[in-house]
Structure formats: C-alpha cells, structure tokens
Design an enzyme around this catalytic site. Structure first.
Site, PDB file in Angstrom:
ATOM      1  N   LYS A 216       7.636  -6.173  15.248  1.00  0.00           N
ATOM      2  CA  LYS A 216       7.843  -4.804  14.782  1.00  0.00           C
ATOM      3  C   LYS A 216       8.686  -4.020  15.786  1.00  0.00           C
ATOM      4  O   LYS A 216       9.553  -3.227  15.396  1.00  0.00           O
ATOM      5  CB  LYS A 216       6.502  -4.114  14.546  1.00  0.00           C
ATOM      6  CG  LYS A 216       5.732  -4.616  13.339  1.00  0.00           C
ATOM      7  CD  LYS A 216       6.459  -4.338  12.030  1.00  0.00           C
ATOM      8  CE  LYS A 216       6.384  -2.886  11.624  1.00  0.00           C
ATOM      9  NZ  LYS A 216       7.023  -2.638  10.293  1.00  0.00           N
TER      10      LYS A 216
ATOM     11  N   ASP B 232      15.496  -9.577  -1.878  1.00  0.00           N
ATOM     12  CA  ASP B 232      15.179 -10.287  -0.644  1.00  0.00           C
ATOM     13  C   ASP B 232      15.913  -9.591   0.487  1.00  0.00           C
ATOM     14  O   ASP B 232      17.117  -9.757   0.666  1.00  0.00           O
ATOM     15  CB  ASP B 232      15.619 -11.749  -0.754  1.00  0.00           C
ATOM     16  CG  ASP B 232      15.342 -12.542   0.522  1.00  0.00           C
ATOM     17  OD1 ASP B 232      14.751 -11.977   1.467  1.00  0.00           O
ATOM     18  OD2 ASP B 232      15.727 -13.729   0.569  1.00  0.00           O
TER      19      ASP B 232
ATOM     20  N   TYR C 206       5.812  -7.847   7.436  1.00  0.00           N
ATOM     21  CA  TYR C 206       4.833  -8.934   7.610  1.00  0.00           C
ATOM     22  C   TYR C 206       3.706  -8.322   8.431  1.00  0.00           C
ATOM     23  O   TYR C 206       3.886  -7.988   9.608  1.00  0.00           O
ATOM     24  CB  TYR C 206       5.482 -10.100   8.349  1.00  0.00           C
ATOM     25  CG  TYR C 206       4.598 -11.327   8.476  1.00  0.00           C
ATOM     26  CD1 TYR C 206       4.898 -12.494   7.777  1.00  0.00           C
ATOM     27  CD2 TYR C 206       3.471 -11.333   9.303  1.00  0.00           C
ATOM     28  CE1 TYR C 206       4.103 -13.624   7.891  1.00  0.00           C
ATOM     29  CE2 TYR C 206       2.667 -12.452   9.417  1.00  0.00           C
ATOM     30  CZ  TYR C 206       2.989 -13.592   8.719  1.00  0.00           C
ATOM     31  OH  TYR C 206       2.195 -14.705   8.838  1.00  0.00           O
ATOM     32  N   THR C 207       2.532  -8.132   7.822  1.00  0.00           N
ATOM     33  CA  THR C 207       1.468  -7.362   8.459  1.00  0.00           C
ATOM     34  C   THR C 207       0.208  -8.160   8.795  1.00  0.00           C
ATOM     35  O   THR C 207      -0.757  -7.579   9.304  1.00  0.00           O
ATOM     36  CB  THR C 207       1.061  -6.181   7.560  1.00  0.00           C
ATOM     37  OG1 THR C 207       0.649  -6.693   6.285  1.00  0.00           O
ATOM     38  CG2 THR C 207       2.219  -5.218   7.372  1.00  0.00           C
TER      39      THR C 207
ATOM     40  N   ASP D 140       1.509   1.210  15.565  1.00  0.00           N
ATOM     41  CA  ASP D 140       0.896   1.452  16.872  1.00  0.00           C
ATOM     42  C   ASP D 140       0.837   0.187  17.717  1.00  0.00           C
ATOM     43  O   ASP D 140       0.656   0.261  18.938  1.00  0.00           O
ATOM     44  CB  ASP D 140      -0.520   1.999  16.690  1.00  0.00           C
ATOM     45  CG  ASP D 140      -1.435   1.022  15.966  1.00  0.00           C
ATOM     46  OD1 ASP D 140      -1.082   0.604  14.840  1.00  0.00           O
ATOM     47  OD2 ASP D 140      -2.497   0.663  16.508  1.00  0.00           O
TER      48      ASP D 140
ATOM     49  N   GLN E  93       0.817  -1.215   0.000  1.00  0.00           N
ATOM     50  CA  GLN E  93       0.000   0.000   0.000  1.00  0.00           C
ATOM     51  C   GLN E  93       0.852   1.267   0.000  1.00  0.00           C
ATOM     52  O   GLN E  93       0.688   2.149  -0.850  1.00  0.00           O
ATOM     53  CB  GLN E  93      -0.927   0.013   1.220  1.00  0.00           C
ATOM     54  CG  GLN E  93      -2.013  -1.042   1.207  1.00  0.00           C
ATOM     55  CD  GLN E  93      -3.050  -0.789   2.286  1.00  0.00           C
ATOM     56  OE1 GLN E  93      -3.994  -0.024   2.098  1.00  0.00           O
ATOM     57  NE2 GLN E  93      -2.867  -1.422   3.429  1.00  0.00           N
TER      58      GLN E  93
ATOM     59  N   TYR F 103       2.927  -9.875  15.977  1.00  0.00           N
ATOM     60  CA  TYR F 103       3.133  -8.744  15.079  1.00  0.00           C
ATOM     61  C   TYR F 103       3.770  -7.573  15.820  1.00  0.00           C
ATOM     62  O   TYR F 103       4.796  -7.026  15.387  1.00  0.00           O
ATOM     63  CB  TYR F 103       1.817  -8.323  14.439  1.00  0.00           C
ATOM     64  CG  TYR F 103       1.917  -7.055  13.618  1.00  0.00           C
ATOM     65  CD1 TYR F 103       2.695  -7.025  12.469  1.00  0.00           C
ATOM     66  CD2 TYR F 103       1.233  -5.897  13.992  1.00  0.00           C
ATOM     67  CE1 TYR F 103       2.803  -5.858  11.714  1.00  0.00           C
ATOM     68  CE2 TYR F 103       1.333  -4.742  13.247  1.00  0.00           C
ATOM     69  CZ  TYR F 103       2.119  -4.717  12.115  1.00  0.00           C
ATOM     70  OH  TYR F 103       2.224  -3.567  11.373  1.00  0.00           O
TER      71      TYR F 103
END
Length: 287
Positions: free
Chosen positions: A130, A36, A61-62, A102, A11, A126
């Site tokens: 992060k 990569d 990785y979301t 966040d 996005q 996640y």
C-alpha cells in the site's frame, strides 16, 4: 464531470454507489470483471472512451494474512495498478483519489493521533504494498488526493462488525484483543466525505487521514456491537494479541488525526458509536 470508480463491488465502492444516487455527475462504476486495472492499456482506453476527469480508486488487495504468501499479487494490485491509474490521470490532467491505510505506520509506536507528516514504517506485505502505491502516485506527478483510513466496515462483504454480530448471536464466549487501539470507520461516512470533495470541486492535492471520531480497542468495539444489537448471551473477554499468533504484526495504535481533512475540505466526521448504530440498523432492516 465524468468519474471512474474502481473496486465498486467492495465495501467502499458499494457505499459510493449509494451516496452518489441522483448525482449530477456521471459515475462509471467498475470492478475486476469490467476493468482490469493492472492492465495499463485497458485503463487508458476507459479513461479515453468516457473522458474521465476523476478516478476514485477503491480497489485493493486487503487480505493482510494472505498477502504474506502472495506479496507479488498484492504488489500488482496495490502498487502497479495504482501506478497505471496515476499515469492515466497524469496524461489527461485529471485527479486520482486513492484510498490507503493506517498499515503504512504499522511499525511505529504511537500514543497520540497520527498526522499525515508522521514517518511511515510498514510491517508486512500489505502495508509495504500500500505504501508502494502511494509512492507510485507521487512519482507519477499526477494531481492526487490520498486518503488513509483504518478499521473499515459496512453492511457489505466481510468485516469485523458482521463477524461479531454473528459470533455474539451464536456463541457463548468470545475473546477479543484489547491491546490494539484505533477508530472504526463506517465506509458510508468515508464515501460521503469523498463525494463532498468531488461535489465541491476542491481537489487540493496531498495526503489526508480519515476515520470516524473517537478511540477504542477491538474489545471495546466488540462490546459496543453486541450492545447495539441486543446480543446479551455472549460473554466477550479481553485478551492480548499474543494469544492469536499471526504472520504479520498489526498496528497497535491506529488513531488517525483528521484535522487536515476537516480543515481543508470542511468534512463533518461522525463519532464511531453513532455510525455503528446506523450500520447495524441498516443490517437489521435487510433481515
């Protein structure tokens, strides 16, 4: 200036491609098929080949739910790979602009906009991975700008706005949670903020927060999406998060304080409703 963008098919990466059209800088857009970033040798090679001075890392990785079952994979992309990018910039004296989340505050109980100095407390794989990426950057000693954001959406990929547009156009009723509060972030606006930082050559290192202005729940967001789109035949009903059991506890309050990024970089932050209209109009124009 030579600028490497990773995750260019996501996005934010797609919006960066739009924002940088006609730029006097040289942007190298890459995704997993061309670079990569978990391969340190490959990262160093592209930095050397293109004399890269800035990396904008949009790769991540979301999948919050799937990360609970694939934490090793999430760790590789969200932390190890970030360490590779940071090390590469450290070696050439470059700058890493990294997008975080966040979710590093997921376990905190907040009711006022969250500043950069707030203690981190991630819940779930996640958020942990992060945060580990942020730690990798700090430990590398490279020049860096970390931008935490929330509730990202755009015309591209899968996101809440596109899902709600489809649901409200095709279903008579939809429940949406009202007890998770934050601010939607239009990826185009975040991309524009990043490009402003690059264009101004103001690489004042540190952690910054960026989302659009304003506050809403997911329920309020869904109501506004339907209203802007003119989808009047779907009844949107508020509900509690407990009605949708998940593997990870999502942040209940994700309103980010943007004072620092506005002050340091002079970034103009639009209200989320204004940006939502732009996004939906763009989507309509492509139908």
């Amino acid at each position: 200036m030579n600028i490497l963008v990773t995750g260019a098919n996501g996005q934010l990466g797609r919006e960066l491609q739009l924002v940088t059209r006609g730029s006097g800088d040289h942007y190298i857009f890459t995704d997993v098929d061309t670079l990569d970033i978990t391969d340190a040798v490959a990262v160093n090679r592209i930095v050397e080949t293109h004399s890269v001075e800035v990396i904008v890392n949009c790769a991540a990785y979301t999948n919050v739910e799937k990360a609970e079952d694939e934490e090793c994979v999430a760790e590789l992309i969200n932390s190890v790979a970030v360490g590779n990018l940071a090390a590469a910039m450290k070696s050439v004296g470059g700058v890493l602009i990294h997008v975080s989340t966040d979710y590093v505050f997921g376990g905190n109980v907040n009711n006022t906009p969250i500043g950069e100095q707030e203690s981190v407390n991630p819940t779930g794989a996640y958020g942990r991975t992060k945060l580990a990426g942020e730690v990798q950057i700090a430990q590398s000693g490279c020049r860096s700008i970390v931008i935490r954001t929330a509730w990202l959406y755009s015309e591209y990929g899968k996101n809440f706005v596109k899902t709600m547009l489809d649901v409200t156009a095709t279903q008579p009723l939809r429940k949406v949670v009202i007890d998770q509060v934050g601010t939607p972030t239009y990826a185009y606006d975040l991309a524009a903020a990043i490009v402003k930082i690059i264009n101004d050559r103001n690489f004042e290192c540190g952690i910054y927060h960026y989302s659009n202005e304003g506050v809403c729940s997911w329920y309020d967001f869904a109501i506004e999406i339907a209203s802007v789109a003119g989808h009047c035949n779907c009844k949107i009903v508020p509900c509690r998060s407990g009605e949708f059991p998940t593997k990870v506890v999502r942040p209940s309050y994700s309103v980010l304080d943007k004072t620092k990024i506005k002050t340091i970089f002079g970034v103009d932050v639009p209200h989320w409703k204004e940006s939502l209209v732009k996004c939906i109009n763009n989507l309509k124009s492509t139908i």
